[in-house]
Every structure is written in structure tokens, then in C-alpha cells.
Enzyme design. Structure first.
Site, PDB file in Angstrom:
ATOM      1  N   ALA A   1      33.369 -36.757 -24.445  1.00  0.00           N
ATOM      2  CA  ALA A   1      34.014 -35.918 -23.437  1.00  0.00           C
ATOM      3  C   ALA A   1      34.622 -34.659 -24.060  1.00  0.00           C
ATOM      4  O   ALA A   1      34.617 -34.470 -25.277  1.00  0.00           O
ATOM      5  CB  ALA A   1      35.076 -36.717 -22.702  1.00  0.00           C
ATOM      6  N   HIS A   2      35.182 -33.809 -23.181  1.00  0.00           N
ATOM      7  CA  HIS A   2      35.704 -32.519 -23.632  1.00  0.00           C
ATOM      8  C   HIS A   2      36.894 -32.676 -24.561  1.00  0.00           C
ATOM      9  O   HIS A   2      37.705 -33.574 -24.431  1.00  0.00           O
ATOM     10  CB  HIS A   2      36.053 -31.614 -22.441  1.00  0.00           C
ATOM     11  N   ASN A   3      36.906 -31.763 -25.562  1.00  0.00           N
ATOM     12  CA  ASN A   3      38.003 -31.645 -26.537  1.00  0.00           C
ATOM     13  C   ASN A   3      38.107 -32.799 -27.517  1.00  0.00           C
ATOM     14  O   ASN A   3      39.090 -32.914 -28.244  1.00  0.00           O
ATOM     15  CB  ASN A   3      39.350 -31.450 -25.830  1.00  0.00           C
TER      16      ASN A   3
ATOM     17  N   GLN B   1      35.874 -25.171 -17.395  1.00  0.00           N
ATOM     18  CA  GLN B   1      35.831 -25.508 -18.814  1.00  0.00           C
ATOM     19  C   GLN B   1      35.585 -24.231 -19.618  1.00  0.00           C
ATOM     20  O   GLN B   1      34.501 -23.635 -19.566  1.00  0.00           O
ATOM     21  CB  GLN B   1      34.739 -26.543 -19.069  1.00  0.00           C
TER      22      GLN B   1
END
Length: 288
Positions: free
Chosen positions: A225-227, A184
Site C-alpha cells: 500500500a501507499h507510503n 495521491q
């Protein structure tokens, strides 16, 4: 022992922008529900289901809406928005917490020398701030939080106990030999005046950043979560989850135990009821 705070109804009316019906010099020293109020309490009516307690409450005064039918039995503060008036009123009776009312860094906190800490920041016990983080002015980070890495937190934001910010997103590429981790490489950027509840987890981005915009309010135990991009002034209730790479507009409201699938887009001014799962993009404002 802290001294009991007392306020006249005139003082409270000025703070809340309310109009007094009754004795403006009457004094109260606490805020309470209609059911549990005493003659020294101020109370409020924001939900019609509790209107039945108006006749029996012992409250010195009650905050009510402009369409409430006033009687002569007690004092009233008439407000165009009683819930907002109640919110403002709670600030008068909040008990001070020395550690956070007087900005300090607890001696048990661990802070990377690669991170920057702004002015008047409060950092609680056992907080860990990893590398390449930027903590803005007047931020409060309560005990046992982990600010893992590559996290920016805007000024006047509050992070409640036990939250984990900037953790790895959930990304793996399957192979014949098992799963290969996707590192990440993005950041987590949190705006100004954001409040994040206890035990929340927000991942930093895989490539692009995860973004939590100004004024967002998160309840406890929320996973982002990511993004994900979460638009300004959004509010999310407990135990919700937003999957990766979903873009959400301004003023999003989400009831408890709800979820949003990944790689979707949600427009401004959307409200989602409790126990709802959003499986498709939403391009029209409204209640779902």
C-alpha cells in the site's frame, strides 16, 4: 531449435565454488530433481526430506553440503551452501527469451512522452507507462504491466507479467455525503536489482513516497500500500499484503499469505512465518 548445453563437472565446480569428489571430466546437460534425474543430469540435495533418493537417483552428479557423508557410488560437488550453488547452476541451463535477452520495446507498448526510458531496457507487449516515470538502465518490464504514474525503477530490476505499479493508494475521507477521495501526490521509488513477481500491485505515496529498496524480491500477487518503505534485500512470498505507512527494515522475510497492518515499524532482520498477521511494531530481530 536451441542446442543442448553441456558442461563438465569441472566447469560447474568453478561456477559454484564447489569441490569435486569423483570424475571432474564427466559431462551433464541438464539439472533435475533427485527423483527425475537421468545419467546426463546434475542434481542437488538441499532438504533432508529428499535424502532418501540419493541411493536410487540416476543423476550423474549431486551437489551436497560439506557435512554430507560421501560414498563412492557417484560424483559429488561439495558446497558450503548447496542451495546457493543450485541457484548459480540454474543460470547455465536457462532457456533464452529473445525479446528480453535482446533489449527492445514491443510495438504495442504505450509510453508517455513525459517519461524517461534508460538504455538497454526491455518492454513487453501491451505495457503501459504513464506520465512522469523514470525507467533505469537494463530494466525488464514483461507483458501487460501498467506503470501508472510517478514511478522510478532502478537499473537491473525486473517486473513480471501483469503487475501494476504506481496505482492510487486507498485513501478516502468519510463525510455525510459519502467518501471523499484523497488524491495521491507522492511517488513510487523502486531501487536497483529489484524483482517484482506477476500480478503484484504497489501504490504510489499519498504525500511521501512509497519505497522499495535495493535487492528486494517479491513473489506473485503481493499488495503493498501507499507510503510503505520496504528495506533492502527483503523477500516476500506469494499473496502477502502490507498496509499503508508501515516502515520495514532490511532483510525482512515474509512467508506466504501473511500480512502487516498499517502505521507500524519493523526492525532489520525479521522473519515472519506463513499465515502470520503482524498487528504490532517489532523492534527486536528474530523469527515470528
Amino acid at each position: 531449435m536451441s542446442q543442448t548445453k553441456e558442461y563438465t563437472l569441472s566447469e560447474i565446480a568453478e561456477l559454484t565454488g564447489s569441490k569435486i569428489v569423483g570424475n571432474k571430466s564427466s559431462v551433464v546437460n541438464n539439472i533435475a530433481t533427485l527423483q527425475n534425474a537421468t545419467k546426463e543430469s546434475i542434481s542437488f540435495l538441499t532438504n533432508k526430506k529428499y535424502q532418501k533418493y540419493i541411493k536410487t537417483t540416476s543423476a550423474n552428479a549431486v551437489i551436497v553440503a560439506t557435512n554430507f557423508k560421501i560414498d563412492n557410488q557417484k560424483n559429488y560437488l561439495v558446497s558450503e551452501d548447496p542451495y546457493l550453488a543450485y541457484a548459480k547452476l540454474t543460470t547455465l541451463f536457462k532457456k533464452p527469451i529473445f525479446e528480453f535477452d535482446n533489449p527492445t520495446i514491443h510495438p504495442s507498448a504505450v509510453i508517455s512522452n513525459r517519461s524517461q526510458i534508460g538504455n538497454d531496457v526491455s518492454i513487453g507487449a501491451n505495457v503501459v507507462i504513464g506520465p512522469d516515470c523514470i525507467i533505469g538502465n537494463h530494466v525488464i518490464i514483461k507483458a501487460n504491466c501498467s506503470i501508472v504514474q510517478d514511478v522510478e525503477i532502478g537499473e537491473y530490476s525486473v517486473i513480471h507479467n501483469g503487475s501494476v505499479l504506481g496505482s492510487d493508494g486507498f485513501g478516502y475521507a468519510p463525510s455525510k455525503d459519502g467518501y471523499v477521495k484523497i488524491e495521491q501526490l507522492g511517488k513510487l521509488v523502486i531501487g536497483r536489482d529489484v524483482e517484482i513477481g506477476a500480478s503484484c500491485t504497489i501504490d504510489r505515496g499519498a504525500l511521501d513516497n512509497t519505497e522499495i529498496h535495493n535487492g528486494v524480491k517479491l513473489d506473485n500477487q503481493i499488495q503493498i500500500a501507499h507510503n510503505v518503505v520496504l528495506g533492502e534485500n527483503s523477500a516476500i512470498a506469494a499473496s502477502c499484503a502490507i498496509a499503508g505507512s508501515t516502515i520495514i527494515g532490511k532483510n525482512f522475510q515474509m512467508g506466504g499469505l501473511s500480512g502487516v497492518l498499517g502505521h507500524l515499524s519493523v526492525c532489520d532482520d525479521v522473519t515472519v512465518g506463513a499465515h502470520t498477521l503482524i498487528t504490532k511494531s517489532i523492534n527486536k530481530s528474530g523469527n515470528y
